[in-house]
Design an enzyme around this catalytic site. Sequence first.
Site, PDB file in Angstrom:
ATOM      1  N   HIS A 104       0.892  -1.169   0.000  1.00 43.66           N
ATOM      2  CA  HIS A 104       0.000   0.000   0.000  1.00 43.66           C
ATOM      3  C   HIS A 104       0.927   1.216   0.000  1.00 43.66           C
ATOM      4  CE1 HIS A 104      -2.307  -2.980   2.442  1.00 43.66           C
ATOM      5  NE2 HIS A 104      -3.370  -2.463   1.861  1.00 43.66           N
TER       6      HIS A 104
ATOM      7  N   ASP B 134       2.480   2.049   3.266  1.00 43.73           N
ATOM      8  CA  ASP B 134       3.440   1.093   3.843  1.00 43.73           C
ATOM      9  C   ASP B 134       4.859   1.546   3.508  1.00 43.73           C
ATOM     10  OD1 ASP B 134       1.269  -0.549   4.446  1.00 43.73           O
ATOM     11  OD2 ASP B 134       1.501  -1.738   2.613  1.00 43.73           O
TER      12      ASP B 134
ATOM     13  N   GLU C 187     -10.551  -7.034  -4.681  1.00 39.96           N
ATOM     14  CA  GLU C 187     -10.355  -8.077  -3.663  1.00 39.96           C
ATOM     15  C   GLU C 187     -11.608  -8.168  -2.802  1.00 39.96           C
ATOM     16  OE1 GLU C 187      -6.569  -7.907  -1.566  1.00 39.96           O
ATOM     17  OE2 GLU C 187      -7.547  -8.691   0.222  1.00 39.96           O
TER      18      GLU C 187
ATOM     19  N   GLU D 189      -8.827 -13.903  -1.488  1.00 37.10           N
ATOM     20  CA  GLU D 189      -8.095 -14.130  -0.230  1.00 37.10           C
ATOM     21  C   GLU D 189      -8.769 -15.246   0.575  1.00 37.10           C
ATOM     22  OE1 GLU D 189      -6.537 -10.760   1.792  1.00 37.10           O
ATOM     23  OE2 GLU D 189      -6.894 -11.598   3.776  1.00 37.10           O
TER      24      GLU D 189
ATOM     25  N   HIS E 167     -10.888 -14.176   3.590  1.00 35.36           N
ATOM     26  CA  HIS E 167     -12.085 -13.430   3.196  1.00 35.36           C
ATOM     27  C   HIS E 167     -13.166 -14.396   2.719  1.00 35.36           C
ATOM     28  CE1 HIS E 167      -9.538  -9.572   2.285  1.00 35.36           C
ATOM     29  NE2 HIS E 167      -9.332 -10.062   3.491  1.00 35.36           N
TER      30      HIS E 167
ATOM     31  N   ASP F 131      -4.488 -13.867  -2.410  1.00 36.33           N
ATOM     32  CA  ASP F 131      -3.898 -13.426  -1.144  1.00 36.33           C
ATOM     33  C   ASP F 131      -3.933 -14.635  -0.219  1.00 36.33           C
ATOM     34  OD1 ASP F 131      -3.241 -10.875  -1.825  1.00 36.33           O
ATOM     35  OD2 ASP F 131      -4.507  -9.886  -0.327  1.00 36.33           O
TER      36      ASP F 131
ATOM     37  N   ASP G  76     -10.691 -11.700  10.513  1.00 28.36           N
ATOM     38  CA  ASP G  76      -9.620 -11.923   9.549  1.00 28.36           C
ATOM     39  C   ASP G  76      -8.311 -12.105  10.329  1.00 28.36           C
ATOM     40  OD1 ASP G  76      -8.522 -12.030   7.029  1.00 28.36           O
ATOM     41  OD2 ASP G  76      -8.709  -9.902   6.593  1.00 28.36           O
TER      42      ASP G  76
ATOM     43  N   ASP H 193      -5.662 -13.671   9.456  1.00 23.33           N
ATOM     44  CA  ASP H 193      -4.482 -13.558   8.573  1.00 23.33           C
ATOM     45  C   ASP H 193      -3.316 -14.430   9.034  1.00 23.33           C
ATOM     46  OD1 ASP H 193      -5.705 -11.790   6.843  1.00 23.33           O
ATOM     47  OD2 ASP H 193      -4.802  -9.995   7.711  1.00 23.33           O
TER      48      ASP H 193
ATOM     49  N   ASP I  13      -0.633 -12.456   2.316  1.00 20.33           N
ATOM     50  CA  ASP I  13      -1.322 -11.436   3.118  1.00 20.33           C
ATOM     51  C   ASP I  13      -1.539 -12.062   4.501  1.00 20.33           C
ATOM     52  OD1 ASP I  13      -2.649  -9.285   4.046  1.00 20.33           O
ATOM     53  OD2 ASP I  13      -4.164  -9.212   2.453  1.00 20.33           O
TER      54      ASP I  13
END
Length: 437
Positions: A102, A105, A233, A269, A272, A297, A308, A310, A340
């Site tokens: 991003h 980031d 996404e 993802e 998700h 992802d 999430d 992750d 991700d």
Amino acid sequence: MSTEFFKNIGKIKYEGRESDNPLAFKWYDEDRVVAGKPLKEHMRFAVAYWHTLVNKGGDPFGAPTETLPWDKSEDAITRAKDKMDAAFEFITKLGVPYYCFHDIDIVDEAPTLSEFEKRMHTMTDYAKQKQQETGVKLLWGTSNLFSNPRYMNGASTNPNFDVVAYASAQAKIALDATMTLDGENYVFWGGREGYMSLLNTDMKREQDHLAQFLTMCKDYARKNGFKGNFFIEPKPMEPTKHQYDYDAATSIGFINKYGLQDDFKLNIEVNHATLAGHTFQHELQVAANEGLLGSIDANRGDYQNGWDTDQFPIDIYEITESMLVLLETGGLQGGGINFDAKVRRNSTDLDDKFIAHIAGMDAFARGLICADHVLKNTNYKKLRTERYASFDNGDGAKFEKGDLSLEDLSKIANSKGEPQQISGKQELYEQIIANAY
Ligand code: XLS
Ligand code: NI
Ligand code: NI
């Protein structure tokens, strides 16, 4: 010569199944040819900047737990460069070909948009040089249009036009950075593009605005020579109660409704998918059916938690089923497999980041190898094909072609009587997958 941040770690090597070295690959032998091409070409792995270089383990109940040695300098640009040095050191030691980011980031936001743009220019120049030195490439860029409080009511779907303009300006900066860095794709994840309460929301108007924003971004990038894919996404919720890109099917409906199908594909993802009440493989298949399976992802959720999480992917069974979909559909369109995923907040050693990625890469490699084995050496394909054999000729084939009317079907049913019961044999399929290891 820049500082070395991961001092006790060298280039990660493939050592094979027998190795007990946590800092070596057991399955990911990047040049091993599986289903016609090397593993590295199937996978196109990417490191996610935000989780691995930025996230410090803070959560809603506690302060950050990690001290990142590249996050020390008081000066935003020096800190951003240290972080980028660490990023490229990590990525090259791991042997991954791509990264994703991003905008924020890469470098902190600044008091004004134009100052932020200047910072981004400095950092894209720096990244360009790093990419040239290392051969590492940008899989996709994106703009973070969800963290800053200004986006609390949405970015492109904000009821206040000034916020929509601001979000668009920020997206323009991220698109420029992605193009300068020869990014192969650009992602839109609409974290705040949804609603918290329908009571204060004009949903139709907001969705029209989202489509308008995506169209403008696409037109701008195409005009400036961007040849890559745009990915939406999907995610059903979190941080909003209801996100407009709910799942693959919803996003495909949106893409088709607003005429975006020539430029937009999906970035699926794992976590998700599970939040939307689907499996990862379901979402891949829905995207693949439409020719829109762009990128992945990679992560996994926790089946007891509804958020999430992750986590790094290690569920080989889930991955094998997903790789079956991937192989049968002919692979990803333009994308790759981006981690991700983040280490848990109590995993605070720098080598934990390596171990997590290595385990994830091995899990995907192993899943792909197993899926290839299932397709080549078992009855799996034959069983599925035979299940539909009644449509291969005769009236079944006529039905598929549209050559029969409802009256014709009625006649056929009346003459044939009660259909024969045919087992779906689910356990047989499951046995084939379970024995693939
Ligand atoms: C958050 C999303 C995000 C996107 C990029 O849940 O996964 O990380 O991938 O904005
Ligand atoms: Ni994501
Ligand atoms: Ni996510």
